[in-house]
Design a protein around this motif. Structure first.
Motif, mmCIF file in Angstrom:
data_model
loop_
_atom_site.group_PDB
_atom_site.id
_atom_site.type_symbol
_atom_site.label_atom_id
_atom_site.label_comp_id
_atom_site.label_asym_id
_atom_site.label_seq_id
_atom_site.Cartn_x
_atom_site.Cartn_y
_atom_site.Cartn_z
ATOM 1 N N GLN A 36 0.864 -1.175 0.000
ATOM 2 C CA GLN A 36 0.000 0.000 0.000
ATOM 3 C C GLN A 36 0.904 1.229 0.000
ATOM 4 N N ARG A 41 1.998 -4.743 3.317
ATOM 5 C CA ARG A 41 0.917 -4.887 4.286
ATOM 6 C C ARG A 41 0.601 -6.352 4.589
ATOM 7 N N GLN A 57 -3.828 -0.365 -3.263
ATOM 8 C CA GLN A 57 -2.867 -1.438 -3.009
ATOM 9 C C GLN A 57 -2.485 -2.147 -4.316
#
Length: 285
Positions: A36, A41, A57
């Protein structure tokens, strides 16, 4: 077409686009990291469908199969001061894609950095041995030492080492030529020595054969002279015995032999007709 239907189609298309931007597939041979704005993440290691926030993302994939690392050959000075080119290769697998990304980001960078680690381990271990050691059972100990050094460095990159091998060890081109020239010179010297030894053996055999030939001929001549002497003696005895029995016939026989020897083909003689030599040519009553 009514405005309500058009709006419905637009909503369906938008929802489909949103759904396609949300879902992504992780195939069996890969693993993925969801980023992201450049920050990792989530790490996805299992195959199947996964989701992400569209437009915010993005996904980066990393192979989880066994990969190949084949750095450039390394020129190494051995303990006996001989230089060789050592070509090594390794097999590895990415087991922690996040650590792999954080340490090298991309596989190309990993190949360069870990290739340097591999060459350094090879250089440190191989430089302590001699050329003959790499051709003996000690090569196994050297390989085990290299594998241990490289295996210790692997976890910091998020990989596990599967195998390390020395593909081949060659002499540098110039040294190879020098070695070849020296080997050729040695072979020429050996060939000349063998040729000289062969010539010496040939001369010795020839001399021995000539000596045996001389001995055999001398022995044959001696034996022939003995036999000839014995034959002449026996002939003389026979002739003497015959002469004692009939002197006139003996004189006749000797005269015939003299005629045969003296009156051969192409012989010219000037003798008086009443010469004693022609005694047996006259008429006898």
């Amino acid at each position: 077409m009514s405005k309500k239907l058009i709006a419905t189609l637009v909503l369906l298309v938008g929802f489909g686009g949103l759904l396609s931007g949300t879902l992504f597939k992780v195939a069996e041979p890969v693993q993925a990291i969801v980023f992201q704005f450049g920050d990792p993440r989530r790490v996805i290691t299992e195959p199947g469908l996964a989701w992400k926030i569209p437009f915010i993302q993005e996904v980066e994939y990393f192979d989880k199969r066994i990969l190949n690392l084949d750095p450039q050959p390394e020129e190494i000075l051995l303990a006996d001061q001989k230089r060789i080119l050592v070509d090594t290769y390794a097999r590895y697998r990415i087991i922690d894609p996040l650590k792999f990304f954080q340490s090298v980001r991309f596989e190309r960078a990993f190949v360069q950095r870990f290739g340097s680690v591999l060459n350094a381990a090879v250089r440190d271990s191989v430089a302590k041995v001699e050329m003959i050691d790499l051709l003996s059972d000690k090569r196994i100990d050297v390989m085990n030492e290299i594998v241990e050094k490289v295996r210790q460095a692997a976890p910091q990159y998020g990989v596990t080492l599967v195998d390390v091998r020395i593909g081949r060890t060659d002499l540098p081109a110039q040294i190879s030529q020098n070695v070849f020239d020296r080997m050729r010179t040695d072979r020429v010297q050996v060939a000349n020595r063998l040729r000289a030894e062969g010539e010496e053996i040939k001369q010795r055999i020839t001399a021995e054969a000539e000596r045996e030939k001389t001995v055999i001929l001398a022995e044959a001549r001696r034996e022939s002279n003995v036999l000839r002497g014995e034959g002449d003696a026996q002939r003389n005895r026979i002739l003497g015995s015959a002469y004692g029995q009939d002197p006139e016939f003996f004189r006749f026989y000797r005269s015939m032999e003299a005629y045969r020897e003296a009156l051969g083909e192409g012989t010219s003689m000037v003798l008086s007709p009443d010469s004693e030599f022609f005694t047996y040519f006259g008429s006898r009553k």
